[in-house]
Design an enzyme around this catalytic site. Structure first.
Site, PDB file in Angstrom:
ATOM      1  N   TRP A 134       0.859  -1.188   0.000  1.00 18.60           N
ATOM      2  CA  TRP A 134       0.000   0.000   0.000  1.00 18.60           C
ATOM      3  C   TRP A 134       0.898   1.242   0.000  1.00 18.60           C
ATOM      4  CZ3 TRP A 134      -2.244   2.474   4.922  1.00 18.60           C
ATOM      5  CH2 TRP A 134      -3.179   3.459   4.590  1.00 18.60           C
ATOM      6  N   ASP A 215      -1.407  -6.176   8.818  1.00 21.57           N
ATOM      7  CA  ASP A 215      -2.364  -5.147   8.420  1.00 21.57           C
ATOM      8  C   ASP A 215      -3.624  -5.879   7.962  1.00 21.57           C
ATOM      9  OD1 ASP A 215      -3.790  -3.048   7.462  1.00 21.57           O
ATOM     10  OD2 ASP A 215      -2.186  -2.190   6.252  1.00 21.57           O
ATOM     11  N   LYS A 250     -13.844  -0.525   5.557  1.00 19.05           N
ATOM     12  CA  LYS A 250     -14.423  -1.199   4.396  1.00 19.05           C
ATOM     13  C   LYS A 250     -15.566  -2.122   4.803  1.00 19.05           C
ATOM     14  CE  LYS A 250     -10.370   0.223   2.986  1.00 19.05           C
ATOM     15  NZ  LYS A 250      -9.939   1.222   2.100  1.00 19.05           N
TER      16      LYS A 250
HETATM   17  C1  LMR Z   1      -6.804   2.425  -0.497  1.00 18.36           C
HETATM   18  O1  LMR Z   1      -5.766   1.743  -0.534  1.00 18.36           O
HETATM   19  O2  LMR Z   1      -7.324   2.924  -1.508  1.00 18.36           O
HETATM   20  C2  LMR Z   1      -7.504   2.629   0.808  1.00 18.36           C
HETATM   21  O3  LMR Z   1      -6.824   1.958   1.813  1.00 18.36           O
HETATM   22  C3  LMR Z   1      -7.764   4.048   1.117  1.00 18.36           C
HETATM   23  C4  LMR Z   1      -6.526   4.812   1.436  1.00 18.36           C
HETATM   24  O4  LMR Z   1      -6.529   5.481   2.469  1.00 18.36           O
HETATM   25  O5  LMR Z   1      -5.560   4.802   0.669  1.00 18.36           O
END
Ligand code: LMR
Length: 401
Positions: A134, A215, A250
């Site tokens: 992420w 996570d 979510k």
């Molecule tokens: C995402 O990856 O789109 C979500 O977890 C929202 C975010 O805060 O980035």
């Protein structure tokens, strides 16, 4: 501007790679525009509605609450108990005293608390992140002063897990360092570990004395509420110590309420109490104590059998719609002459996201020529695809391939 202006040297920062897309999307005047960037669920009408179970719980809370006093630093104990049961299962076999739960503003808040804890209590410890991960992970930990490193995870050629590379890299993590794992619905790839792989990795981390931080932001969006937790529960049975950062953005659709928690499991009640006391120090100097509204909603729903079962049905609807959109996306791409089977990997991915394999140039063309917004890495939010938009989307993808 005078040269004495203390802020005059501040340079403009780049837009956030995910939330920045939502801002650009809002400014885009194209009536056909589609936002497949940020991980928000959309229903058949392209809305992100408040779940019915959430509406009922919220109405009850608004009627019955009598005060806006502070919560304690670690949050509501009732909320902590429901989170622990949901994440670890209520017949888990880890005594309550070995697991502390601190409430946090969303999964991001929980990760930051973990980062602050690692920085202050395990100074010099590196945190290993998956490649890719992420986009916000490295930033959260860098802001907390934690050095990060990368382990192999994704095989771009095979569009799947590079399990061999992953395991070999974990074997090289020095004892005492920390590893961030995605509990389910890996963000951004949608490629998850299988149960036997969780088992092997758990044994490896335990033997090497490496601290896992899981996570866990998408419980229920992959294969089911319990199924999605199976890997991390397996891990928790093997390792002495574990952190889990969870989020209800979510699965309860509580995005803007910022509801999450950090769970800390250690070997003994005494170590857990000590860790908890330090987590409270991290929280107090960061956001002081958590917001109450969203966590009260989750507590109300999980504590009421009828509301809980309504929420579970709504979660199933969301999961099924996402998987339906995966199948439709592949089918409609093939209708447009894309080689049969070449996008089948999308069917195997789990959760909101699909790592499409589109290049940054192709992503850029989709944005500029079609007002279709996806993350530069090629990550598509499948949960944002609707029946009305799927043909426009597939025409556009086929034209840039
Ligand atoms: C995402 O990856 O789109 C979500 O977890 C929202 C975010 O805060 O980035």
């Amino acid at each position: 501007m005078t040269s004495a202006s203390p802020l005059s040297h501040v340079e403009a920062a780049p837009a956030d790679p995910i939330l920045g897309l939502s801002a650009a999307f809002a400014r885009d005047g194209n009536p056909d525009k589609i936002n497949l960037g940020v991980g928000e669920y959309r229903d058949v009408r392209n809305d992100t509605p408040i779940l019915a179970a959430v509406s009922t719980a919220q109405t009850r809370i608004l009627k019955s609450e009598t005060s806006k006093r502070y919560l304690s630093i670690d949050g509501s104990p009732e909320y902590g108990a429901v989170v622990r049961d949901l994440v670890l299962g209520n017949n888990f076999g880890i005594e309550d005293e070995r697991c502390a739960v601190v409430q946090a503003p969303g999964g991001t808040g929980a990760l930051r608390v973990a980062g602050d804890f690692i920085h202050t209590q395990l100074p010099g410890t590196r945190l290993w992140l998956s490649d890719p991960t992420w986009a916000n992970h490295p930033k959260i930990f860098s802001a907390a002063g934690v050095e990060t490193a990368e382990y192999r995870y994704y095989d771009a050629h095979a569009h799947g897990l590079d399990y061999d590379g992953f395991r070999r890299d974990l074997e090289k993590v020095p004892a005492g360092e920390a590893v961030l794992l995605h509990g389910c619905c890996h963000n951004p790839t949608g490629v998850d570990l299988q149960p036997d792989q969780w088992d092997e990795i758990g044994g490896l981390l335990a033997a090497r004395g490496v601290l896992p931080l899981v996570d866990f932001a998408y419980q229920g969006f992959g294969n089911g509420l319990e199924e999605d937790a199976a890997g991390l529960r397996m891990l928790a049975r093997q390792v002495p110590d574990l952190f889990v950062a969870n989020s209800f953005s979510k699965n309860f659709g509580l995005y803007r309420e910022r509801v999450g928690a950090l769970l800390a499991v250690t070997e003994s009640a005494e170590a857990t109490a000590n860790v908890l006391s330090q987590l409270k120090i991290c929280i107090r100097s960061n956001f002081s104590n958590p917001p109450a509204h969203g966590s009260a909603i989750v507590t109300e729903i999980l504590g009421d059998p009828a509301l809980r079962s309504q929420w579970l049905s709504e979660l199933t609807v969301m999961r099924d719609r996402i998987n339906g959109m995966r199948a439709l996306l592949v089918e409609r791409l093939e209708d447009r002459g894309v080689a049969k089977g070449s996008f089948d990997f999308i069917l195997d991915q789990r959760g909101m996201f699909s790592f499409s394999g589109l290049s940054p140039e192709q992503v850029d063309r989709l944005r500029k020529e079609y007002a279709i917004y996806i993350v530069d890495s090629g990550r598509i939010n499948v949960a944002g695809i609707t029946l009305d938009a799927v043909d426009y989307l597939c025409d556009a993808i086929a034209s840039v391939l």
